[in-house]
Design an enzyme around this catalytic site. Structure first.
Site, PDB file in Angstrom:
ATOM      1  N   ARG A  82     -20.209 -15.319  -5.320  1.00 49.70           N
ATOM      2  CA  ARG A  82     -20.358 -14.213  -4.364  1.00 49.70           C
ATOM      3  C   ARG A  82     -20.830 -12.950  -5.087  1.00 49.70           C
ATOM      4  NH1 ARG A  82     -15.227 -12.885  -0.751  1.00 49.70           N
ATOM      5  NH2 ARG A  82     -14.540 -11.932  -2.681  1.00 49.70           N
ATOM      6  N   LYS A 184     -19.922  -7.509  -1.540  1.00 45.99           N
ATOM      7  CA  LYS A 184     -18.872  -6.559  -1.922  1.00 45.99           C
ATOM      8  C   LYS A 184     -19.511  -5.441  -2.723  1.00 45.99           C
ATOM      9  CE  LYS A 184     -14.529  -7.650  -3.189  1.00 45.99           C
ATOM     10  NZ  LYS A 184     -13.543  -7.387  -2.146  1.00 45.99           N
ATOM     11  N   GLU A 220     -14.230  -7.533  11.187  1.00 50.21           N
ATOM     12  CA  GLU A 220     -13.166  -7.660  10.179  1.00 50.21           C
ATOM     13  C   GLU A 220     -12.483  -6.311  10.030  1.00 50.21           C
ATOM     14  OE1 GLU A 220     -14.522  -8.440   6.168  1.00 50.21           O
ATOM     15  OE2 GLU A 220     -16.287  -7.183   6.419  1.00 50.21           O
TER      16      GLU A 220
HETATM   17  N1  PLP Z   1     -13.317  -8.463   3.855  1.00 46.26           N
HETATM   18  C1  PLP Z   1     -13.396  -7.379   3.079  1.00 46.26           C
HETATM   19  C2  PLP Z   1     -14.142  -6.195   3.586  1.00 46.26           C
HETATM   20  C3  PLP Z   1     -12.776  -7.384   1.809  1.00 46.26           C
HETATM   21  O1  PLP Z   1     -12.828  -6.305   1.026  1.00 46.26           O
HETATM   22  C4  PLP Z   1     -12.078  -8.525   1.377  1.00 46.26           C
HETATM   23  C5  PLP Z   1     -11.453  -8.572   0.060  1.00 46.26           C
HETATM   24  O2  PLP Z   1     -12.029  -8.970  -0.897  1.00 46.26           O
HETATM   25  C6  PLP Z   1     -12.025  -9.628   2.226  1.00 46.26           C
HETATM   26  C7  PLP Z   1     -12.649  -9.564   3.457  1.00 46.26           C
HETATM   27  C8  PLP Z   1     -11.305 -10.870   1.810  1.00 46.26           C
HETATM   28  O3  PLP Z   1     -12.055 -11.626   0.889  1.00 46.26           O
HETATM   29  P1  PLP Z   1     -11.353 -12.564  -0.158  1.00 46.26           P
HETATM   30  O4  PLP Z   1     -10.511 -13.516   0.624  1.00 46.26           O
HETATM   31  O5  PLP Z   1     -12.476 -13.243  -0.837  1.00 46.26           O
HETATM   32  O6  PLP Z   1     -10.538 -11.702  -1.040  1.00 46.26           O
HETATM   33  C1  COI Z   2      -9.559  -7.924  -2.229  1.00 46.94           C
HETATM   34  O1  COI Z   2      -8.775  -8.451  -1.424  1.00 46.94           O
HETATM   35  O2  COI Z   2      -9.787  -8.413  -3.351  1.00 46.94           O
HETATM   36  C2  COI Z   2     -10.262  -6.700  -1.906  1.00 46.94           C
HETATM   37  O3  COI Z   2     -11.188  -6.345  -2.559  1.00 46.94           O
HETATM   38  C3  COI Z   2      -9.768  -5.906  -0.793  1.00 46.94           C
HETATM   39  C4  COI Z   2      -9.439  -4.514  -1.151  1.00 46.94           C
HETATM   40  C5  COI Z   2      -8.877  -3.939   0.092  1.00 46.94           C
HETATM   41  C6  COI Z   2      -8.480  -4.367  -2.268  1.00 46.94           C
END
Ligand code: PLP
Ligand code: COI
Length: 344
Positions: A82, A184, A220
Site C-alpha cells: 500500500r 495514506k 469512512e
Molecule cells: N482509513 C483511514 C483514513 C486510516 O487512516 C486508516 C488507518 O490506517 C484506516 C482506514 C485503517 O487501515 P488499516 O486497517 O490498514 O490500518
Molecule cells: C492507523 O490505524 O494506522 C492509522 O494510521 C490511523 C490513524 C488515525 C492513527
C-alpha cells in the site's frame, strides 16, 4: 528480555520516543543501505518538497507479544504494497517492498523492550513514512527522499477502550483531493483536521464522511473504515475507491467468512440503510474494532442508535474482535502468511 518500566495498562494513543528508528535516503536515483539511528530529530531544507507541496506519505502497523513470548507483526507485506501505491500516486520513489519488511523487523527487534507484554492491552505502533527532502520551488516532485520508521507503544485509540462511541455525519467533506482518498498521504489527513477538531468540540468522537458527490453513501472516518452487522447476521462494509483500503477491514472480511461463517457483503452502503443495521464498528490498525453506539446527523437532527447500545460492544462485533486479536496475538491459528515472527 527485560521490558521498559512503563505503565502499559494506562498508555493512550500518543508518541513516546523509543531507543531506535530506521532511516534510509534516496539520492542520485537510488536508495542507500539504510540503518538504525538513535537520533529522533529530522533536519531538512526550508524549501524541502514536503514543506512546500506536502509530498509525503506514511503507513501504520503494529507489533504484538504473543502468549508464548514471541514478538510478531501483522501482514506487513500489505503495508509495504500500500505504501508503494501511495508513493507511485505522489511521484515518489518506491521503497522496495522486501526492504520495507526487513526495516520493520530491524526497528522492532531493536526496540523489543518497548513491545508491550501479552495481555497488557497495549501494542507497539509502527509508523513508516517518507518525504521529499531536497529544495523544490517549481511545482514538481523532489529528487531526494527520506524513508523513516519510528515505533511507539500505544493503548486504545479512543478514550474508554472498548466502550461504544458516538460519531456524527460530517457536514464538511474530508476533501480528499480527487482520486487520492485511497492512499495514506499527509495532505489527505491535513484536510480532515478541521472536521475532526470541530467534531470533538461538539462532543462527538469522530466523523462519518459521506461520498462528496452525492452525500448519500457512507465512506469512512478520519482514521478507520466502517463495518456493519445486519439483523440477520451478515457482515457489510463499504466499497469505495475514495477510502483507504484498510488492511484490518480486508482481514475482517476473511475472519467473518472463514472463521465465523458469516455472509460478507463488500458493496456501496447508503446512509439510509444505517437505521436497519444491528451493530456498527470502526476498524483499523489504531482503532482495532471500536464499536459505534450512535450516529448523529446534525444537519437533520436525526439520531441513529444501534440496537447493540452504548454500554458494550455488540455480540458479533465482539466475536470479530476476539477472533482478530486472537489471531494477532497468536492464540488462534492465522491464515497462511498473516503473521511475521520478528523475535522467536
Ligand atoms: N482509513 C483511514 C483514513 C486510516 O487512516 C486508516 C488507518 O490506517 C484506516 C482506514 C485503517 O487501515 P488499516 O486497517 O490498514 O490500518
Ligand atoms: C492507523 O490505524 O494506522 C492509522 O494510521 C490511523 C490513524 C488515525 C492513527
Amino acid at each position: 528480555m527485560e521490558k521498559k518500566n512503563i505503565d502499559w495498562g494506562n498508555i493512550g494513543f500518543s508518541y513516546m520516543p523509543t531507543d531506535y528508528r530506521y532511516v534510509a535516503n534516496f539520492k542520485d536515483g537510488k536508495w542507500d543501505d539504510g540503518e538504525l539511528t538513535t537520533d529522533s530529530t529530522v533536519r531538512i531544507s526550508e524549501c524541502a518538497g514536503v514543506l512546500q507541496y506536502a509530498q509525503t506519505c506514511f503507513e501504520g502497523l503494529k507489533a504484538y507479544t504473543t502468549k508464548d513470548g514471541k514478538i510478531v507483526c501483522f501482514r506487513p507485506d500489505l503495508n509495504a504494497s500500500r505504501m508503494a501505491d501511495s508513493c507511485r500516486r505522489l511521484v515518489m520513489p518506491v521503497f522496495p517492498e522486501e526492504k520495507f519488511i526487513e526495516a520493520v523487523e530491524k526497528v522492532v527487534e531493536a526496540n523489543a523492550a518497548y513491545v508491550p507484554p501479552f495481555g497488557s492491552g497495549a501494542t507497539l505502533y509502527i509508523r513508516p513514512y517518507m518525504y521529499g527532502s531536497n529544495p523544490v520551488i517549481g511545482v514538481k516532485p523532489a529528487d531526494e527522499y527520506e524513508f523513516r520508521i519510528f515505533v511507539t507503544p500505544v493503548g486504545p485509540y479512543f478514550k474508554g477502550g472498548a466502550k461504544p462511541i458516538t460519531i456524527r455525519v460530517s457536514d464538511v467533506d474530508r476533501a480528499a483531493p480527487h482520486g487520492t482518498g485511497n492512499i495514506k498521504a499527509g495532505l489527505n489527513y491535513a484536510m480532515s483536521l478541521y472536521a475532526i477538531t470541530d467534531a470533538h468540540a461538539q462532543g462527538y468522537d469522530e466523523n462519518m464522511y459521506l461520498d462528496p458527490r452525492t452525500r448519500t453513501k457512507v465512506e469512512e472516518t478520519g482514521g478507520a473504515n466502517f463495518i456493519f452487522i445486519t439483523k440477520d447476521g451478515k457482515f457489510v462494509t463499504p466499497k469505495s475507491d475514495s477510502i483507504l483500503p484498510s488492511i484490518t477491514r480486508r482481514s475482517l472480511m476473511v475472519v467473518a467468512e472463514k472463521y465465523l461463517g458469516m455472509p460478507v457483503e463488500h458493496r456501496e452502503v447508503y446512509y439510509d440503510e444505517l437505521k436497519d443495521f444491528a451493530e456498527c464498528g470502526l476498524c483499523g490498525t489504531a482503532a482495532v474494532i471500536s464499536p459505534v453506539g450512535k450516529v448523529v446527523n446534525p444537519a437533520t437532527g436525526e439520531e441513529i442508535c444501534f440496537p447493540s447500545g452504548m454500554d458494550d460492544m455488540g455480540p458479533i462485533t465482539k466475536k470479530l474482535y476476539d477472533t482478530l486479536t486472537g489471531i494477532q496475538m497468536g492464540e488462534i491459528e492465522a491464515p497462511e502468511g498473516w503473521i511475521k515472527v520478528i523475535v522467536e
